[in-house]
Design a protein around this motif. Sequence first.
Motif, mmCIF file in Angstrom:
data_model
loop_
_atom_site.group_PDB
_atom_site.id
_atom_site.type_symbol
_atom_site.label_atom_id
_atom_site.label_comp_id
_atom_site.label_asym_id
_atom_site.label_seq_id
_atom_site.Cartn_x
_atom_site.Cartn_y
_atom_site.Cartn_z
ATOM 1 N N ALA A 135 38.232 45.388 38.618
ATOM 2 C CA ALA A 135 37.013 44.715 38.175
ATOM 3 C C ALA A 135 36.026 44.562 39.328
ATOM 4 C CB ALA A 135 37.356 43.342 37.584
ATOM 5 N N TYR A 136 36.525 44.176 40.500
ATOM 6 C CA TYR A 136 35.646 44.064 41.673
ATOM 7 C C TYR A 136 35.094 45.432 42.084
ATOM 8 C CZ TYR A 136 37.048 39.201 42.419
ATOM 9 O OH TYR A 136 37.252 37.843 42.281
ATOM 10 N N LEU A 137 35.911 46.464 41.942
ATOM 11 C CA LEU A 137 35.438 47.812 42.252
ATOM 12 C C LEU A 137 34.302 48.209 41.321
ATOM 13 C CD1 LEU A 137 35.751 50.446 43.858
ATOM 14 C CD2 LEU A 137 37.505 51.150 42.205
ATOM 15 N N ALA A 138 34.442 47.907 40.025
ATOM 16 C CA ALA A 138 33.383 48.220 39.066
ATOM 17 C C ALA A 138 32.118 47.423 39.358
ATOM 18 C CB ALA A 138 33.871 47.950 37.640
ATOM 19 N N GLN A 139 32.281 46.159 39.776
ATOM 20 C CA GLN A 139 31.113 45.340 40.112
ATOM 21 C C GLN A 139 30.324 45.919 41.286
ATOM 22 O OE1 GLN A 139 32.273 41.277 40.782
ATOM 23 N NE2 GLN A 139 32.926 40.941 38.655
ATOM 24 N N GLY A 140 31.009 46.614 42.173
ATOM 25 C CA GLY A 140 30.323 47.179 43.336
ATOM 26 C C GLY A 140 29.510 48.419 43.029
ATOM 27 N N ILE A 141 29.738 49.047 41.874
ATOM 28 C CA ILE A 141 29.003 50.263 41.511
ATOM 29 C C ILE A 141 27.689 49.872 40.847
ATOM 30 C CG2 ILE A 141 29.060 52.401 40.164
ATOM 31 C CD1 ILE A 141 32.115 52.243 40.262
#
Length: 439
Positions: free
Chosen positions: A204-210
């Motif tokens: 989820a944090y990875l997706a937020q960074g995109i």
Amino acid sequence: MQVKRFFAADMRTAMKLVRDELGADAAIIGNRKVAGGVELTAAIDYQMPAQPAKPNAALEAELRKTQAKIASAHAELSQREEGTVKDRQLFANESLIAPELPASMVAAVPVAKAQPAQAPAPVAAASDTRALDAMRSELNGLRELLEMQLGSFAWSQTQNMRPQQASLWRRLQRMGLPAELARRLLEKVAHVADARKSWRLVLAYLAQGIRTTEQEPLEEGGVIALVGPAGSGKTTTLAKLAARYVLKYGSQNIAIVSMDSFRIGAQEQLKTLGRILNVPVVQVDPGVSLVQTIAPLMKKRVVLIDTAGLPANDPALRLQLESLASRKINARNYLVLAATSQSQVLKAAYHGYKRCGLAGCILTKLDEAGSLGEILALAIGHQLPVAYVTDGPKIPDDIQLPKPHQLVSRAVSLQSDVEPSEDVMAEMFSGLYSGRRAG
């Protein structure tokens, strides 16, 4: 005690040879630069003085030795004294001062301030430069060796003290994420005890960074230029964009401009596309500026510009980027990146084309990629909004608007099935100490 020398092209390869032949308990007792690479001297069953067991005693000893060598090297370099250099490894048997200069004059007359009329000055300067280069090379070798040892030690500590975090590290490595981005993600879930929950949070944090573009570039209109290295898929992506627009709005308010006069067949490819879509295609002729070429087309709602993929040192690339950065054109430039490219190629592309001002990026060839970790890390690290993604050759079907959670899901599905080895994980951890960053 078994002592053996190992030769390799670089420090990492040499360390791997040591571990493969002597095992993880081998001690490095010497290293130096040699013709064609480096030489490591390693020992097994190396007897250390008896002392209370401490998890980082060997590491602290190595740090002290390295600091002492660096301090000694800096001291000798600053003094620039005549004579035999004490540390042959650091100075490669070169004298810092020309032998013709009397010893009594060394302290009084620094080499850097020698009078131009003195004959030995060029020799001294050349010798000094070689010695400095040799010292830098040796210090880089010491730093690389220390980073490898730190990485191995840190990975061992993580496995022993935080096995759940170690498992997450392995999964992120299988996705191709660089060490620095993986560390930032795992720091955010360090307090989560449940393994499944922590993995979902990491994704989820990875997706937020995109980041993605707030509005589709074609809907926003204006001048849109595609830039990037050769082979990244600029022309094919432009064809997909043009067809996408024509199918939705018709061909009256769109035009195509080609700046690629270097690649054989590039103009014919776009002219064929123009005839199929009934869209005007204009070529930027030599000696005519982009501003002059594009002026008659400014009434169009969308103008798509195809650029040439040129080497970074090509003067024509600088002129091309300066044209695209002109305020008279007010172009929105999108960096086209192929997901099949290596991490270093992606970084070089970003740093080479950021001079024209980038509005975002377009990720291509997702259907051919072995992993998406590297390309997502670059977009996240440089906060480049992703405008489109392409995943096939079909025009215009194989182009979509990006959705961060879908990109992450695809990255997970492409993760390697092979569990990373201990050497690979140690090298990943050593990247944290070398100062390398994602992008």
